[in-house]
Every structure is written in structure tokens, then in C-alpha cells.
Design a protein around this motif. Structure first.
Motif, PDB file in Angstrom:
ATOM      1  N   VAL A 108       0.843  -1.204   0.000  1.00  0.00           N
ATOM      2  CA  VAL A 108       0.000   0.000   0.000  1.00  0.00           C
ATOM      3  C   VAL A 108       0.879   1.255   0.000  1.00  0.00           C
ATOM      4  O   VAL A 108       0.678   2.180  -0.793  1.00  0.00           O
ATOM      5  CB  VAL A 108      -0.955  -0.021   1.223  1.00  0.00           C
ATOM      6  N   LEU A 109       1.884   1.279   0.879  1.00  0.00           N
ATOM      7  CA  LEU A 109       2.756   2.465   0.958  1.00  0.00           C
ATOM      8  C   LEU A 109       3.496   2.691  -0.357  1.00  0.00           C
ATOM      9  O   LEU A 109       3.702   3.824  -0.780  1.00  0.00           O
ATOM     10  CB  LEU A 109       3.756   2.325   2.107  1.00  0.00           C
ATOM     11  N   GLU A 110       3.874   1.597  -1.019  1.00  0.00           N
ATOM     12  CA  GLU A 110       4.623   1.721  -2.271  1.00  0.00           C
ATOM     13  C   GLU A 110       3.737   2.095  -3.456  1.00  0.00           C
ATOM     14  O   GLU A 110       4.237   2.462  -4.517  1.00  0.00           O
ATOM     15  CB  GLU A 110       5.409   0.428  -2.551  1.00  0.00           C
ATOM     16  N   ASP A 119       3.594  11.715   3.968  1.00  0.00           N
ATOM     17  CA  ASP A 119       4.080  11.049   5.190  1.00  0.00           C
ATOM     18  C   ASP A 119       5.565  10.690   5.064  1.00  0.00           C
ATOM     19  O   ASP A 119       6.214  10.355   6.047  1.00  0.00           O
ATOM     20  CB  ASP A 119       3.283   9.759   5.463  1.00  0.00           C
ATOM     21  N   GLY A 120       6.059  10.684   3.827  1.00  0.00           N
ATOM     22  CA  GLY A 120       7.478  10.363   3.599  1.00  0.00           C
ATOM     23  C   GLY A 120       7.825   8.907   3.849  1.00  0.00           C
ATOM     24  O   GLY A 120       8.967   8.585   4.166  1.00  0.00           O
ATOM     25  N   PHE A 121       6.846   8.011   3.691  1.00  0.00           N
ATOM     26  CA  PHE A 121       7.077   6.585   3.986  1.00  0.00           C
ATOM     27  C   PHE A 121       7.469   5.771   2.748  1.00  0.00           C
ATOM     28  O   PHE A 121       7.899   4.633   2.854  1.00  0.00           O
ATOM     29  CB  PHE A 121       5.836   5.941   4.619  1.00  0.00           C
ATOM     30  N   HIS A 122       7.264   6.329   1.537  1.00  0.00           N
ATOM     31  CA  HIS A 122       7.604   5.576   0.326  1.00  0.00           C
ATOM     32  C   HIS A 122       9.122   5.392   0.234  1.00  0.00           C
ATOM     33  O   HIS A 122       9.884   6.323   0.529  1.00  0.00           O
ATOM     34  CB  HIS A 122       7.094   6.340  -0.906  1.00  0.00           C
ATOM     35  N   PRO A 123       9.573   4.188  -0.169  1.00  0.00           N
ATOM     36  CA  PRO A 123      11.026   3.951  -0.259  1.00  0.00           C
ATOM     37  C   PRO A 123      11.755   4.988  -1.119  1.00  0.00           C
ATOM     38  O   PRO A 123      12.933   5.265  -0.866  1.00  0.00           O
ATOM     39  CB  PRO A 123      11.121   2.558  -0.893  1.00  0.00           C
ATOM     40  N   ALA A 124      11.059   5.574  -2.091  1.00  0.00           N
ATOM     41  CA  ALA A 124      11.711   6.606  -2.916  1.00  0.00           C
ATOM     42  C   ALA A 124      12.077   7.814  -2.058  1.00  0.00           C
ATOM     43  O   ALA A 124      13.164   8.385  -2.191  1.00  0.00           O
ATOM     44  CB  ALA A 124      10.785   7.032  -4.057  1.00  0.00           C
ATOM     45  N   ASN A 125      11.169   8.192  -1.148  1.00  0.00           N
ATOM     46  CA  ASN A 125      11.464   9.334  -0.279  1.00  0.00           C
ATOM     47  C   ASN A 125      12.499   8.978   0.779  1.00  0.00           C
ATOM     48  O   ASN A 125      13.361   9.790   1.113  1.00  0.00           O
ATOM     49  CB  ASN A 125      10.175   9.872   0.350  1.00  0.00           C
ATOM     50  N   VAL A 126      12.421   7.743   1.297  1.00  0.00           N
ATOM     51  CA  VAL A 126      13.412   7.299   2.292  1.00  0.00           C
ATOM     52  C   VAL A 126      14.801   7.304   1.643  1.00  0.00           C
ATOM     53  O   VAL A 126      15.769   7.825   2.212  1.00  0.00           O
ATOM     54  CB  VAL A 126      13.064   5.895   2.830  1.00  0.00           C
ATOM     55  N   GLY A 127      14.867   6.771   0.421  1.00  0.00           N
ATOM     56  CA  GLY A 127      16.139   6.702  -0.307  1.00  0.00           C
ATOM     57  C   GLY A 127      16.702   8.086  -0.583  1.00  0.00           C
ATOM     58  O   GLY A 127      17.893   8.335  -0.404  1.00  0.00           O
ATOM     59  N   ARG A 128      15.824   8.989  -0.998  1.00  0.00           N
ATOM     60  CA  ARG A 128      16.274  10.357  -1.278  1.00  0.00           C
ATOM     61  C   ARG A 128      16.782  11.030  -0.009  1.00  0.00           C
ATOM     62  O   ARG A 128      17.791  11.756  -0.038  1.00  0.00           O
ATOM     63  CB  ARG A 128      15.134  11.162  -1.907  1.00  0.00           C
TER      64      ARG A 128
END
Ligand code: NAD
Length: 293
Positions: A108-110, A119-128
Motif C-alpha cells: 500500500v505504501l509503495e 508522510d514520507g514513507f515511500h522507499p523513494a522518499n526514504v532513499g532520497r
């Protein structure tokens, strides 16, 4: 000892956002719009989401609340996410966690478009974030950075001990405090449930950020004189004197720790109130297309 007043700081941030919205309106621009998906009727989640919607109204944002019963299928949820991803009206949206067990939370988050992932929970945002690129920061760590910044707390070269390694607080906090930036440039130790002798680390800390959920875990003997203590923990403990029947307690034994500190956050009224303000800030950033410009 200075109390880090999260309520006052949160109100100041929300006033700044409201002023920006007023300016957007005056210039005939599009008003920022936040949507929230809520599954089920868990008391805590309902309150959190309602507060987020109310906060939107207060600063002049548009808002949409999408509610589902506990038995919603993963497919229905993913379809709604797709619709919000494509919506011209909605600038940012969140899926309130936790989700029921039959739904794959990570999937769901992805599914959320990283450009709308406030919320900044997507791996793209975490990675950035990890790579030091502009990203949506998760609201609680973002709020803690604001507190540190607005109280001009020195972080350069300080030893920051973060306790708790969750994806929403501890882990991002440890990365942000080590970044070559202000706030940041700290030497960071990340402690968690497998840490042997937690006090050994906290006693060396110039800055302690506790995000565990064990009331009173951090006692006075674990804190260095003059330390900055930021308490993220919020655990409901029974309290018959309250109408609600409970009160919130932090991870820090506040009464005994506070006299040793240079700065400390109270619970409630510390980190908590900032979380909503930073969600609004992220929505404004999404509307302005600042993060992925
Ligand atoms: P979590 O509940 O997912 O995990 C807790 C963390 O604490 C884990 O990483 C674990 O390794 C660590 N831990 C457990 N026991 C420990 C011990 N004895 N010593 C050291 N570390 C230990 O974490 P979370 O979701 O980040 O929540 C932590 C606390 O922060 C909770 O009380 C939560 O309610 C609160 N919280 C508050 C806000 C807010 O104020 N806006 C936002 C998020 C979380």
C-alpha cells in the motif's frame, strides 16, 4: 533548563502556513489539498485523522477523508490510491496506519505516488533522504528538527543518542542528525531493544532522542548534566482522575531528569503537536512542487 514548547512552535508553524495559503488565494492560485485514507474504527486512529482534517481547515487547506470498514479489500484500497495519485485536486495524501492484517502495508505504501507521499514513507522518499536529496521527511523527525532549529540548539559535533529504530521516528532521526547540515553534523549512536547497557550510551549523550514507548525508561542517572532531552514516547497509562481515564507518559522520567537538562520536551506538549504541523508543511511543499521540482 528551557522547556521546548512544541505546542507554541506548532502554532507558529501553522500560522506561517496559513499566511502562505492566504497569499496563494489572494493570487488566485490553487489551494493545497490533503486527503487521508482511514480504515476501520480504532479510537486512536480516528482521533489522529480527525485532528489532521481539522488542522487542514484551520490553515485554509482543502481536505478529503476517505473511510473504509475493516473488511476493505487490498484491491479496493489500491484502486483508491491510484485515483488519488491521478487526482488534479489532491496534492498530497496519507494512509493512516496501522492497517488490518489482511492488507499488505508495504504494498500500500509503495502504491502512493512519491510526489504525493506527504508522510514520507515511500522507499523513494526514504532513499532520497538517505542520499541527501530533497524529499518528504516523515512528520515526527521533521518536527524534531524544527524544534532544534527554532530553539537554536547546537548540534555540530555533538554526540546524539537516538533510542528506537522504527521507520517512522528512530531510524530517520539517526540519519538526519548525522547529515552534513544544520540541524545535523552530530555523531550519532542508534540504540534499540538489543542494545546492551543503554545507560552506557545515554550518559555520554549531549542530545538524547527517545522514541521507544516505555514510560520512564530514561532516568536521571542515565543523563549527563546539561544534556538536551527530546522525548517522543507517548504511552497511555491509566489515570482515574482524568475524564478520558488515561494520561500520556513519555519515555523520560521528566520530574527527575528535567533539572539536569539544558533543554527538555514535556509530554504532552513537546514533540506531539509538531507532527500535524509538519504534515501540513509537507502538503504545502507538495502543492508547490518543491520536493520533486
Ligand atoms: P516502535 O513502537 O515501532 O518501536 C519501538 C522501538 O523501541 C524499537 O525500535 C525497539 O528496538 C526500541 N526498544 C524497545 N525496547 C527498548 C529498550 N528497552 N531499550 C531501547 N530500545 C528499545 O516505535 P515508534 O513507532 O517510533 O514509537 C515509539 C514511541 O513514540 C511510542 O510511544 C509512540 O507512541 C511514540 N510516537 C509519538 C509520535 C508523536 O508524538 N507524534 C509519533 C510517533 C511515535
Amino acid at each position: 533548563m528551557t522547556l521546548l514548547d512544541g505546542k507554541k512552535t506548532s502554532e507558529a508553524i501553522q500560522q506561517e502556513i496559513a499566511a502562505e495559503v492566504a497569499e496563494i488565494k489572494a493570487n488566485g492560485g490553487k489551494v493545497p489539498h490533503l486527503a487521508a485514507i482511514l480504515v476501520g474504527n480504532d479510537g486512536g486512529s480516528v482521533t489522529y485523522v480527525n485532528n489532521k482534517v481539522l488542522a487542514c481547515e484551520k490553515v485554509g487547506f482543502g481536505s478529503t477523508l476517505v473511510r473504509y470498514e475493516d473488511d476493505v479489500t487490498e484491491e479496493e484500497l489500491l484502486n483508491k490510491i491510484q485515483e488519488l495519485n491521478e487526482s488534479k485536486e489532491v496534492d498530497g495524501f496519507i494512509v493512516q496506519l496501522p492497517l488490518p492484517k489482511h492488507i499488505n502495508t508495504q504494498k500500500v505504501l509503495e502504491a502512493v505516488d512519491p510526489k504525493k507521499d506527504v508522510d514520507g514513507f515511500h522507499p523513494a522518499n526514504v532513499g532520497r533522504m538517505v542520499a541527501g536529496l530533497s524529499s518528504f521527511l516523515p512528520a515526527t523527525p521533521y518536527g524534531i528538527l524544527q524544534l532544534i532549529e527554532r530553539y537554536n540548539i547546537e548540534t555540530n559535533g555533538k554526540h546524539c543518542v537516538v533510542i528506537g529504530r522504527s521507520n517512522i521516528v528512530g531510524s530517520p532521526m539517526s540519519i538526519l542528525m548525522a547529515k552534513a547540515a544544520y540541524p545535523g553534523n552530530a555523531t550519532v549512536t542508534l540504540c534499540h531493544r538489543n542494545t546492551i547497557d543503554l545507560a552506557y550510551y545515554t550518559r555520554q549523550a549531549d542530545i538524547i532522542i527517545a522514541a521507544v514507548g516505555i514510560p520512564g525508561l530514561i532516568t536521571a542517572d542515565m543523563v549527563k548534566e546539561g544534556a538536551v532531552v527530546i522525548d517522543v514516547g507517548t504511552t497511555r497509562v491509566p489515570d482515574a482522575t482524568r475524564k478520558s481515564g488515561y494520561r500520556l507518559r513519555g519515555d523520560v522520567d521528566f520530574d527527575n531528569v528535567a533539572p539536569k537538562c539544558s533543554y527538555i520536551t514535556p509530554v504532552p506538549g513537546g514533540v506531539g503537536p509538531l507532527t500535524i504541523a509538519m504534515l501540513l508543511k509537507n502538503t504545502l511543499r507538495a502543492a508547490r512542487n518543491e520536493v520533486y521540482a
